[in-house]
Scaffold this motif. Structure first.
Motif, PDB file in Angstrom:
ATOM      1  N   VAL A  23       0.872  -1.172   0.000  1.00 32.22           N
ATOM      2  CA  VAL A  23       0.000   0.000   0.000  1.00 32.22           C
ATOM      3  C   VAL A  23       0.908   1.220   0.000  1.00 32.22           C
ATOM      4  CG1 VAL A  23      -1.952   1.158   1.090  1.00 32.22           C
ATOM      5  CG2 VAL A  23      -1.619  -1.292   1.440  1.00 32.22           C
ATOM      6  N   GLY A  24       1.217   1.735  -1.182  1.00 26.80           N
ATOM      7  CA  GLY A  24       2.195   2.813  -1.271  1.00 26.80           C
ATOM      8  C   GLY A  24       3.540   2.326  -0.769  1.00 26.80           C
ATOM      9  N   ASP A  25       4.115   3.038   0.206  1.00 27.15           N
ATOM     10  CA  ASP A  25       5.388   2.643   0.798  1.00 27.15           C
ATOM     11  C   ASP A  25       5.221   1.631   1.936  1.00 27.15           C
ATOM     12  OD1 ASP A  25       6.776   4.329  -0.889  1.00 27.15           O
ATOM     13  OD2 ASP A  25       6.705   6.023   0.509  1.00 27.15           O
ATOM     14  N   GLU A  26       3.990   1.343   2.290  1.00 27.96           N
ATOM     15  CA  GLU A  26       3.728   0.407   3.380  1.00 27.96           C
ATOM     16  C   GLU A  26       3.451  -0.995   2.834  1.00 27.96           C
ATOM     17  OE1 GLU A  26       3.707   1.020   6.702  1.00 27.96           O
ATOM     18  OE2 GLU A  26       4.354   3.089   6.329  1.00 27.96           O
ATOM     19  N   VAL A  43      -7.770  -8.727   5.753  1.00 29.35           N
ATOM     20  CA  VAL A  43      -6.741  -8.100   4.918  1.00 29.35           C
ATOM     21  C   VAL A  43      -7.220  -6.731   4.442  1.00 29.35           C
ATOM     22  CG1 VAL A  43      -5.433  -8.260   2.768  1.00 29.35           C
ATOM     23  CG2 VAL A  43      -5.743 -10.289   4.198  1.00 29.35           C
ATOM     24  N   GLY A  44      -8.494  -6.616   4.097  1.00 32.55           N
ATOM     25  CA  GLY A  44      -9.038  -5.330   3.670  1.00 32.55           C
ATOM     26  C   GLY A  44      -8.919  -4.276   4.754  1.00 32.55           C
ATOM     27  N   ASP A  45      -9.186  -4.680   5.999  1.00 34.22           N
ATOM     28  CA  ASP A  45      -9.057  -3.742   7.120  1.00 34.22           C
ATOM     29  C   ASP A  45      -7.604  -3.311   7.310  1.00 34.22           C
ATOM     30  OD1 ASP A  45     -11.760  -3.904   7.573  1.00 34.22           O
ATOM     31  OD2 ASP A  45     -11.614  -5.267   9.291  1.00 34.22           O
ATOM     32  N   LEU A  46      -6.676  -4.240   7.165  1.00 32.21           N
ATOM     33  CA  LEU A  46      -5.256  -3.906   7.291  1.00 32.21           C
ATOM     34  C   LEU A  46      -4.820  -2.939   6.192  1.00 32.21           C
ATOM     35  CD1 LEU A  46      -3.710  -7.368   8.246  1.00 32.21           C
ATOM     36  CD2 LEU A  46      -3.461  -5.259   9.558  1.00 32.21           C
ATOM     37  N   VAL A  47      -5.260  -3.195   4.984  1.00 29.53           N
ATOM     38  CA  VAL A  47      -4.908  -2.330   3.854  1.00 29.53           C
ATOM     39  C   VAL A  47      -5.453  -0.919   4.082  1.00 29.53           C
ATOM     40  CG1 VAL A  47      -5.409  -1.889   1.413  1.00 29.53           C
ATOM     41  CG2 VAL A  47      -4.636  -4.151   2.133  1.00 29.53           C
ATOM     42  N   ALA A  48      -6.702  -0.836   4.533  1.00 32.06           N
ATOM     43  CA  ALA A  48      -7.296   0.475   4.800  1.00 32.06           C
ATOM     44  C   ALA A  48      -6.526   1.202   5.902  1.00 32.06           C
ATOM     45  CB  ALA A  48      -8.761   0.312   5.199  1.00 32.06           C
ATOM     46  N   ARG A  49      -6.092   0.462   6.918  1.00 34.33           N
ATOM     47  CA  ARG A  49      -5.334   1.080   8.002  1.00 34.33           C
ATOM     48  C   ARG A  49      -4.004   1.624   7.499  1.00 34.33           C
ATOM     49  NH1 ARG A  49      -3.795  -2.937  12.523  1.00 34.33           N
ATOM     50  NH2 ARG A  49      -6.061  -3.225  12.470  1.00 34.33           N
ATOM     51  N   LYS A  50      -3.309   0.843   6.680  1.00 29.23           N
ATOM     52  CA  LYS A  50      -2.033   1.305   6.132  1.00 29.23           C
ATOM     53  C   LYS A  50      -2.230   2.549   5.264  1.00 29.23           C
ATOM     54  CE  LYS A  50       0.489  -2.221   7.663  1.00 29.23           C
ATOM     55  NZ  LYS A  50       1.652  -2.098   8.550  1.00 29.23           N
ATOM     56  N   TYR A  51      -3.293   2.560   4.467  1.00 27.87           N
ATOM     57  CA  TYR A  51      -3.589   3.690   3.598  1.00 27.87           C
ATOM     58  C   TYR A  51      -3.824   4.956   4.416  1.00 27.87           C
ATOM     59  CZ  TYR A  51      -6.391   6.737   0.590  1.00 27.87           C
ATOM     60  OH  TYR A  51      -6.898   7.814  -0.091  1.00 27.87           O
ATOM     61  N   ARG A 104      -1.725   8.665   4.924  1.00 27.59           N
ATOM     62  CA  ARG A 104      -2.359   9.976   4.819  1.00 27.59           C
ATOM     63  C   ARG A 104      -2.126  10.793   6.095  1.00 27.59           C
ATOM     64  NH1 ARG A 104      -8.469   9.859   2.950  1.00 27.59           N
ATOM     65  NH2 ARG A 104      -8.081  12.088   3.357  1.00 27.59           N
ATOM     66  N   ALA A 105      -2.211  10.127   7.237  1.00 31.71           N
ATOM     67  CA  ALA A 105      -2.004  10.822   8.509  1.00 31.71           C
ATOM     68  C   ALA A 105      -0.569  11.320   8.636  1.00 31.71           C
ATOM     69  CB  ALA A 105      -2.351   9.895   9.670  1.00 31.71           C
ATOM     70  N   LYS A 164       1.210  15.112   8.697  1.00 31.51           N
ATOM     71  CA  LYS A 164       1.985  15.377   9.917  1.00 31.51           C
ATOM     72  C   LYS A 164       1.111  15.373  11.181  1.00 31.51           C
ATOM     73  CE  LYS A 164       5.826  17.934   7.826  1.00 31.51           C
ATOM     74  NZ  LYS A 164       5.557  17.487   6.462  1.00 31.51           N
ATOM     75  N   LEU A 165       0.099  14.524  11.171  1.00 34.14           N
ATOM     76  CA  LEU A 165      -0.754  14.420  12.353  1.00 34.14           C
ATOM     77  C   LEU A 165      -0.009  13.810  13.537  1.00 34.14           C
ATOM     78  CD1 LEU A 165      -4.160  13.244  10.828  1.00 34.14           C
ATOM     79  CD2 LEU A 165      -3.475  15.537  11.515  1.00 34.14           C
ATOM     80  N   ASP A 166       1.033  13.033  13.245  1.00 31.33           N
ATOM     81  CA  ASP A 166       1.807  12.415  14.323  1.00 31.33           C
ATOM     82  C   ASP A 166       2.630  13.433  15.097  1.00 31.33           C
ATOM     83  OD1 ASP A 166       3.270  12.702  11.895  1.00 31.33           O
ATOM     84  OD2 ASP A 166       4.842  11.382  12.693  1.00 31.33           O
ATOM     85  N   ARG A 167       2.635  14.687  14.652  1.00 31.10           N
ATOM     86  CA  ARG A 167       3.375  15.736  15.365  1.00 31.10           C
ATOM     87  C   ARG A 167       2.463  16.585  16.241  1.00 31.10           C
ATOM     88  NH1 ARG A 167       8.136  16.085  12.311  1.00 31.10           N
ATOM     89  NH2 ARG A 167       8.381  14.048  11.326  1.00 31.10           N
ATOM     90  N   GLU A 168       1.147  16.372  16.135  1.00 27.69           N
ATOM     91  CA  GLU A 168       0.231  17.184  16.929  1.00 27.69           C
ATOM     92  C   GLU A 168       0.222  16.710  18.387  1.00 27.69           C
ATOM     93  OE1 GLU A 168      -3.645  17.411  15.275  1.00 27.69           O
ATOM     94  OE2 GLU A 168      -2.978  18.358  13.405  1.00 27.69           O
TER      95      GLU A 168
END
Length: 290
Positions: free
Chosen positions: A43-46, A77-85, A89-90, A94-98
């Protein structure tokens, strides 16, 4: 607040370094993931690995006979893919910096480790056969004398005035009386027939039900609800052999976990050094008032 700001700044700095390192090593992500488990999706880089998939099966308590079901696999697997996606995006936003998100991440980490150490403590003290047999013998209502009770019940949301409702109906002889009181008090409720498993009821309450009279109306809590009920019939349903032993182990584990949690809370309170007004509030019997 100053201490919190410094702590968040340090966390943000660490996460920033980690992000930079991860960005510089993105070409090696597949190799690292493969080391952790076979890659089953990009999923992208994940990536999603077999280990993550198996961990999801464990966390969601999917039984072994369902783990190969195509519909189950597709959902997990669909839930995992959605989580990675959504993770990507998060991170891009830069939500991890809030600060609030950082605190949530800290809390999640602490909760995972809290559960891990409690489970390890309980697992290391797993009961032997003699202990299991003794537990079964000491709880006949859950095993040898287990019954399925047919009941008529009235359920209502147990809000802030829940205990007042219980007290007001403690002398009720019929469910009609309870129904009328709840109706006149404007308390939403539902009346229906149901069944109760004596194995899910505390032993002392089982003894009270065993000694019941025809007019007795009982009360119990069930999650966020309160339930008034009358026993209309009962059917013996003993639990024996290996099935009883398995249930006993589960119950003993739950009780041990509760005990470990209480002990940890007590020990933590002894070790903690509260500051300012919290020293008054957290003092046994304290209410923060002078």
């Amino acid at each position: 607040m100053k201490g919190l700001s410094v702590r968040l700044f340090h966390i943000a700095a660490v996460l920033g370094v980690c992000a930079a390192v991860l960005g510089g090593c993105s070409k090696k992500s597949d190799e690292a993931a493969a080391y952790r488990g076979q890659v089953i999706a990009h999923v992208g880089d994940e990536v999603v690995t077999t280990q993550e998939f198996e961990n999801e099966l464990r966390i969601t308590s999917i039984p072994p006979d369902k783990q190969k079901d195509p519909a189950v696999v597709r959902k997990v697997v669909g839930d995992l893919v959605a989580r990675k996606y959504l993770l990507q995006r998060a991170l891009a936003a830069k939500l991890d910096r809030e600060p609030s998100v950082l605190l949530d991440l800290l809390r999640a980490r602490e909760q995972v480790l809290e559960n891990a150490i409690l489970l390890r403590s309980v697992t290391s003290k797993a009961p032997g056969k003699a202990e299991v047999d003794r537990y079964i013998a000491n709880n006949p209502g859950k095993f040898a004398n287990r019954k399925i009770l047919s009941v008529e019940q009235i359920g209502f949301p147990f809000g802030p005035n829940g205990q007042a409702v219980v007290d007001a109906n403690k002398n009720a002889k019929t469910l009609d009386e309870v129904d009328q009181h709840l109706t006149s008090a404007g308390i939403p409720h539902a009346r229906q027939t149901s069944v109760l498993n004596s194995g899910d009821i505390p032993q002392d309450f089982n003894s009270t039900i065993e000694a019941k009279k025809a007019e007795d109306v009982f009360f119990l809590r069930s999650g966020p609800n309160g339930i008034f009920f009358k026993v209309k019939g009962e059917e013996a349903r003993p639990l024996e052999g290996e099935a009883a032993a398995n249930v006993a182990r589960q119950m003993m584990r739950a009780e041990a976990l509760k005990g470990e949690t209480s002990l940890a809370a007590y020990s933590a309170n002894l070790e903690a050094r509260y500051q300012g007004e919290y020293a008054k509030i957290m003092k046994p019997g304290g209410d923060g008032k002078n």
